[in-house]
Write a protein that holds these residues in place. Structure first.
Motif, mmCIF file in Angstrom:
data_model
loop_
_atom_site.group_PDB
_atom_site.id
_atom_site.type_symbol
_atom_site.label_atom_id
_atom_site.label_comp_id
_atom_site.label_asym_id
_atom_site.label_seq_id
_atom_site.Cartn_x
_atom_site.Cartn_y
_atom_site.Cartn_z
ATOM 1 N N GLN A 289 71.076 -58.713 -21.433
ATOM 2 C CA GLN A 289 71.064 -58.822 -19.976
ATOM 3 C C GLN A 289 71.970 -57.755 -19.352
ATOM 4 N N GLN A 290 73.130 -57.512 -19.969
ATOM 5 C CA GLN A 290 74.022 -56.457 -19.472
ATOM 6 C C GLN A 290 73.300 -55.113 -19.471
ATOM 7 N N ARG A 291 72.531 -54.869 -20.514
ATOM 8 C CA ARG A 291 71.843 -53.581 -20.648
ATOM 9 C C ARG A 291 70.697 -53.448 -19.659
ATOM 10 N N ILE A 292 69.813 -54.452 -19.615
ATOM 11 C CA ILE A 292 68.619 -54.328 -18.782
ATOM 12 C C ILE A 292 68.940 -54.460 -17.294
ATOM 13 N N CYS A 293 70.021 -55.151 -16.961
ATOM 14 C CA CYS A 293 70.383 -55.347 -15.553
ATOM 15 C C CYS A 293 71.363 -54.296 -15.053
ATOM 16 N N ASP A 294 71.615 -53.283 -15.838
ATOM 17 C CA ASP A 294 72.443 -52.160 -15.410
ATOM 18 C C ASP A 294 71.689 -51.412 -14.308
ATOM 19 N N PRO A 295 72.323 -51.084 -13.190
ATOM 20 C CA PRO A 295 71.616 -50.421 -12.094
ATOM 21 C C PRO A 295 70.900 -49.131 -12.511
ATOM 22 N N ASP A 296 71.516 -48.345 -13.373
ATOM 23 C CA ASP A 296 70.851 -47.110 -13.812
ATOM 24 C C ASP A 296 69.590 -47.412 -14.620
ATOM 25 N N PHE A 297 69.652 -48.442 -15.447
ATOM 26 C CA PHE A 297 68.489 -48.844 -16.232
ATOM 27 C C PHE A 297 67.395 -49.371 -15.318
ATOM 28 N N LEU A 298 67.786 -50.136 -14.284
ATOM 29 C CA LEU A 298 66.802 -50.665 -13.340
ATOM 30 C C LEU A 298 66.138 -49.555 -12.535
ATOM 31 N N LYS A 299 66.876 -48.480 -12.263
ATOM 32 C CA LYS A 299 66.269 -47.333 -11.573
ATOM 33 C C LYS A 299 65.150 -46.735 -12.423
ATOM 34 N N VAL A 300 65.406 -46.596 -13.702
ATOM 35 C CA VAL A 300 64.394 -46.051 -14.619
ATOM 36 C C VAL A 300 63.198 -47.002 -14.682
ATOM 37 N N GLN A 301 63.487 -48.294 -14.791
ATOM 38 C CA GLN A 301 62.415 -49.295 -14.850
ATOM 39 C C GLN A 301 61.566 -49.244 -13.569
ATOM 40 N N GLY A 302 62.236 -49.208 -12.428
ATOM 41 C CA GLY A 302 61.522 -49.196 -11.160
ATOM 42 C C GLY A 302 60.686 -47.953 -10.973
ATOM 43 N N SER A 303 61.246 -46.787 -11.293
ATOM 44 C CA SER A 303 60.485 -45.540 -11.110
ATOM 45 C C SER A 303 59.318 -45.453 -12.076
ATOM 46 N N ALA A 304 59.388 -46.188 -13.183
ATOM 47 C CA ALA A 304 58.287 -46.208 -14.153
ATOM 48 C C ALA A 304 57.228 -47.243 -13.783
ATOM 49 N N GLY A 305 57.458 -47.985 -12.701
ATOM 50 C CA GLY A 305 56.478 -48.973 -12.257
ATOM 51 C C GLY A 305 56.584 -50.312 -12.963
ATOM 52 N N LYS A 306 57.673 -50.542 -13.652
ATOM 53 C CA LYS A 306 57.870 -51.831 -14.343
ATOM 54 C C LYS A 306 58.353 -52.876 -13.342
ATOM 55 N N SER A 307 58.037 -54.115 -13.608
ATOM 56 C CA SER A 307 58.449 -55.192 -12.710
ATOM 57 C C SER A 307 59.934 -55.520 -12.895
ATOM 58 N N PHE A 308 60.484 -56.155 -11.880
ATOM 59 C CA PHE A 308 61.890 -56.556 -11.934
ATOM 60 C C PHE A 308 62.040 -57.623 -13.008
ATOM 61 N N PRO A 309 62.978 -57.445 -13.959
ATOM 62 C CA PRO A 309 63.104 -58.398 -15.065
ATOM 63 C C PRO A 309 63.602 -59.771 -14.622
ATOM 64 N N GLN A 310 62.950 -60.805 -15.112
ATOM 65 C CA GLN A 310 63.379 -62.172 -14.803
ATOM 66 C C GLN A 310 64.751 -62.461 -15.374
ATOM 67 N N SER A 311 65.142 -61.719 -16.404
ATOM 68 C CA SER A 311 66.460 -61.953 -16.996
ATOM 69 C C SER A 311 67.586 -61.548 -16.043
ATOM 70 N N CYS A 312 67.264 -60.847 -14.969
ATOM 71 C CA CYS A 312 68.279 -60.457 -13.982
ATOM 72 C C CYS A 312 68.302 -61.387 -12.768
ATOM 73 N N GLU A 313 67.410 -62.350 -12.719
ATOM 74 C CA GLU A 313 67.257 -63.209 -11.539
ATOM 75 C C GLU A 313 68.443 -64.116 -11.257
ATOM 76 N N LYS A 314 69.160 -64.561 -12.263
ATOM 77 C CA LYS A 314 70.227 -65.548 -12.064
ATOM 78 C C LYS A 314 71.619 -64.938 -11.963
ATOM 79 N N LEU A 315 71.722 -63.631 -11.885
ATOM 80 C CA LEU A 315 73.026 -62.980 -11.798
ATOM 81 C C LEU A 315 73.563 -63.040 -10.374
ATOM 82 N N PRO A 316 74.882 -63.009 -10.208
ATOM 83 C CA PRO A 316 75.459 -63.095 -8.856
ATOM 84 C C PRO A 316 75.044 -61.937 -7.944
ATOM 85 N N ASP A 317 74.808 -60.764 -8.505
ATOM 86 C CA ASP A 317 74.458 -59.598 -7.693
ATOM 87 C C ASP A 317 72.969 -59.264 -7.768
#
Length: 124
Positions: free
Chosen positions: A74-102
Motif C-alpha cells: 500500500q505504501q508503494r502503490i499509494c505513493d503520489p509519484d506512483f499514482l501519477k504514473v498509474q493515472g497517466s497510463a489510464g489505470k484506475s485508482f487503486p482500491q487499496s488507497c481508498e481507506k487512507l487518511p489522505d
C-alpha cells in the motif's frame, strides 16, 4: 509386426492419460507477506480471512503477515509519484488507497495525471 506397433502405440498413449477428477496438487505453504503485498499492488481492498483463504487456496491464513505485506504494498502503490504514473497510463485508482487518511489528495494527484494522459493521447 503391424500389430506389435499398434499395441505399443496404444500403451504409449495410455501412459499419458490424466484423470480429470484427480485432486490438484497442493502447492507449498502460502507466503502471506508476499500475498498481502501482491493484493495491495493489484489495488485490491482489505479482505476477510474467509476470502483470503478462498483466493489463495489456503485455510491457514496468517492475517498479521498478510497485513504487514499489504501495508508495504500500500505504501508503494499509494505513493503520489506512483499514482501519477498509474493515472497517466489510464489505470484506475487503486482500491487499496481508498481507506487512507489522505485519500482525497491522492485521488486528486491521480486524477490530474489521468486528465493529462487523456489530453496527451488526444494530441497524438
Amino acid at each position: 509386426m503391424r500389430r506389435a506397433c499398434l499395441v505399443m502405440l496404444v500403451l504409449t498413449l495410455s501412459g499419458c492419460y490424466l484423470d480429470p477428477y484427480a485432486p490438484a496438487p497442493k502447492p507449498g505453504p502460502t507466503d502471506w507477506y508476499q500475498a498481502g503485498w501482491d493484493d495491495a499492488m493489484a489495488g485490491d481492498p482489505i479482505r476477510s480471512d474467509l476470502v483470503l483463504a478462498h483466493v489463495h487456496n489456503d485455510d491457514e491464513v496468517d492475517r498479521q503477515e498478510w497485513l504487514r505485506g499489504y501495508a508495504k504494498g500500500q505504501q508503494r502503490i499509494c505513493d503520489p509519484d506512483f499514482l501519477k504514473v498509474q493515472g497517466s497510463a489510464g489505470k484506475s485508482f487503486p482500491q487499496s488507497c481508498e481507506k487512507l487518511p489522505d485519500t482525497e489528495a491522492l485521488r486528486a494527484t491521480w486524477q490530474t495525471a489521468t486528465d493529462a494522459g487523456i489530453k496527451a493521447s488526444r494530441l497524438n
